[in-house]
Design an enzyme around this catalytic site. Structure first.
Site, PDB file in Angstrom:
ATOM      1  N   ARG A 143      41.722 156.887  40.980  1.00 55.13           N
ATOM      2  CA  ARG A 143      41.486 155.603  41.620  1.00 55.13           C
ATOM      3  C   ARG A 143      41.250 154.545  40.558  1.00 55.13           C
ATOM      4  O   ARG A 143      40.920 154.840  39.424  1.00 55.13           O
ATOM      5  CB  ARG A 143      40.261 155.680  42.545  1.00 55.13           C
TER       6      ARG A 143
ATOM      7  N   LYS B 143      30.768 164.999  39.005  1.00 54.19           N
ATOM      8  CA  LYS B 143      32.009 164.959  39.791  1.00 54.19           C
ATOM      9  C   LYS B 143      32.794 166.259  39.652  1.00 54.19           C
ATOM     10  O   LYS B 143      33.153 166.680  38.554  1.00 54.19           O
ATOM     11  CB  LYS B 143      32.861 163.774  39.341  1.00 54.19           C
TER      12      LYS B 143
ATOM     13  N   ARG C 106      26.815 152.648  42.319  1.00 54.81           N
ATOM     14  CA  ARG C 106      25.896 153.095  41.263  1.00 54.81           C
ATOM     15  C   ARG C 106      24.479 152.994  41.739  1.00 54.81           C
ATOM     16  O   ARG C 106      24.151 152.081  42.495  1.00 54.81           O
ATOM     17  CB  ARG C 106      25.990 152.187  40.043  1.00 54.81           C
TER      18      ARG C 106
HETATM   19  C1  BTN Z   1      39.867 159.913  41.526  1.00 58.28           C
HETATM   20  O1  BTN Z   1      38.804 160.502  41.640  1.00 58.28           O
HETATM   21  O2  BTN Z   1      39.970 158.897  40.838  1.00 58.28           O
HETATM   22  C2  BTN Z   1      41.064 160.449  42.260  1.00 58.28           C
HETATM   23  C3  BTN Z   1      41.714 161.558  41.504  1.00 58.28           C
HETATM   24  C4  BTN Z   1      42.915 162.130  42.207  1.00 58.28           C
HETATM   25  C5  BTN Z   1      43.691 163.081  41.320  1.00 58.28           C
HETATM   26  C6  BTN Z   1      44.787 163.782  42.059  1.00 58.28           C
HETATM   27  S1  BTN Z   1      45.458 165.110  41.151  1.00 58.28           S
HETATM   28  C7  BTN Z   1      46.755 165.273  42.308  1.00 58.28           C
HETATM   29  C8  BTN Z   1      47.184 163.874  42.664  1.00 58.28           C
HETATM   30  N1  BTN Z   1      48.148 163.369  41.709  1.00 58.28           N
HETATM   31  C9  BTN Z   1      47.668 162.353  41.003  1.00 58.28           C
HETATM   32  O3  BTN Z   1      48.292 161.760  40.099  1.00 58.28           O
HETATM   33  N2  BTN Z   1      46.425 162.066  41.390  1.00 58.28           N
HETATM   34  C10 BTN Z   1      45.980 162.924  42.444  1.00 58.28           C
END
Ligand code: BTN
Length: 271
Positions: free
Chosen positions: A67, A132, A268
């Site tokens: 994100r 996380k 936060r």
């Molecule tokens: C986050 O926490 O920022 C979201 C992470 C999401 C990662 C997953 S891995 C599978 C899918 N492909 C990506 O490029 N991103 C999501």
């Protein structure tokens, strides 16, 4: 320094189908040895609508996305990275609460696998003891300017390499090996998540987030705590009241209750 892991044995697709049991025919699962990002792969070339729920899994992602434009770092065997294409029926609820529903499905899966103390950080980070463990990236696939489907990307840390250089974040990061000893196999984990996720998505499609709200609130990592929400405008500081029926975050501030919609928002503990 040890090299980061670069390969893994081929996935056991028969074991995956077995573990899915009666749900196996619902899915069309493509397990890629490597790709840039499973989200991008589904967004760039969505499979034809054939009634199946399409899932792309990657043993290795070369350019995983998180994100807020962040990178999602993962290594073969160290992480489970996959994306699910979920098509909206006409009149489906607004997608805002969808990512919260996905976070809830992940939390429930992990609880059923015996992991205590799973918490959710709005909108959809999965935390264990504040660190996380998993993240969710939901991206919409438009058709004539209306969202027609969502690509739901999930990254779950299994066994992060000791020399992984993951950018610092509040609370740190964790993995399943640390939290529960030997993590289940990738195939078992994927089937457990899909088994929990599918009915959750059906409930969401039929009834929206309202029906899932109280289960989400029970796992809200910041319930009734002082928070700071940084979005595109000024920060919002107040007490976290949880999510509303649409999945927006409610924060009690000195001026009343602020409603934070999906977007680039971080949460936060206030200083
Ligand atoms: C986050 O926490 O920022 C979201 C992470 C999401 C990662 C997953 S891995 C599978 C899918 N492909 C990506 O490029 N991103 C999501």
């Amino acid at each position: 320094m040890d090299a980061l892991p670069t390969s893994q044995p081929a996935p056991d697709l028969a074991a995956l189908t077995d573990a899915l049991g009666p749900l196996a025919p619902v899915f069309d699962i493509r397990w890629l040895e490597s790709c840039d990002s499973t989200n991008s792969a589904l967004l760039d070339a969505p499979p034809a609508a054939d009634g199946k729920v399409h899932v792309f899994v990657a043993t290795r992602q070369n350019a995983g996305r998180g994100r807020r434009g962040r990178q999602w770092l993962s290594w073969p065997g160290a992480s489970l990275t996959f994306s699910v294409l979920w098509r909206f029926a006409p009149g489906a609820p607004a997608p805002a609460g969808l990512s919260l529903a996905v976070g809830l499905a992940l939390a429930r899966t992990l609880e059923k696998l015996g992991l205590p103390a799973v918490a959710l950080k709005w909108p959809n980070d999965v935390l264990v003891h504040g660190a996380k463990l998993a993240g969710v990236l939901v991206e919409l696939l438009p058709c004539r300017n209306v969202p027609s489907a969502a690509v739901i990307g999930i990254g779950l840390n299994l066994r992060l390499p000791a020399n992984a250089n993951i950018p610092a974040r509040e609370g740190g990061v964790t993995d399943l090996a640390r939290e529960m000893g030997e993590p289940p196999s990738r195939e078992r984990l994927l089937s457990a998540i899909l088994t929990e996720l599918h009915p959750m998505l059906v409930t969401y499609a039929n009834a929206g987030f309202g029906l899932l709200k109280s289960a989400w609130q029970q796992r809200n990592a910041f319930a009734n705590l002082p928070v700071r929400v940084s979005g595109e405008g000024a920060d919002i500081v107040g007490i976290c009241l949880g999510a509303d029926e649409d999945g927006a975050l409610l924060v009690r501030t000195s001026d009343g209750v602020s409603r934070v919609l999906a977007g680039e928002v971080s949460l936060r503990a206030a200083s």
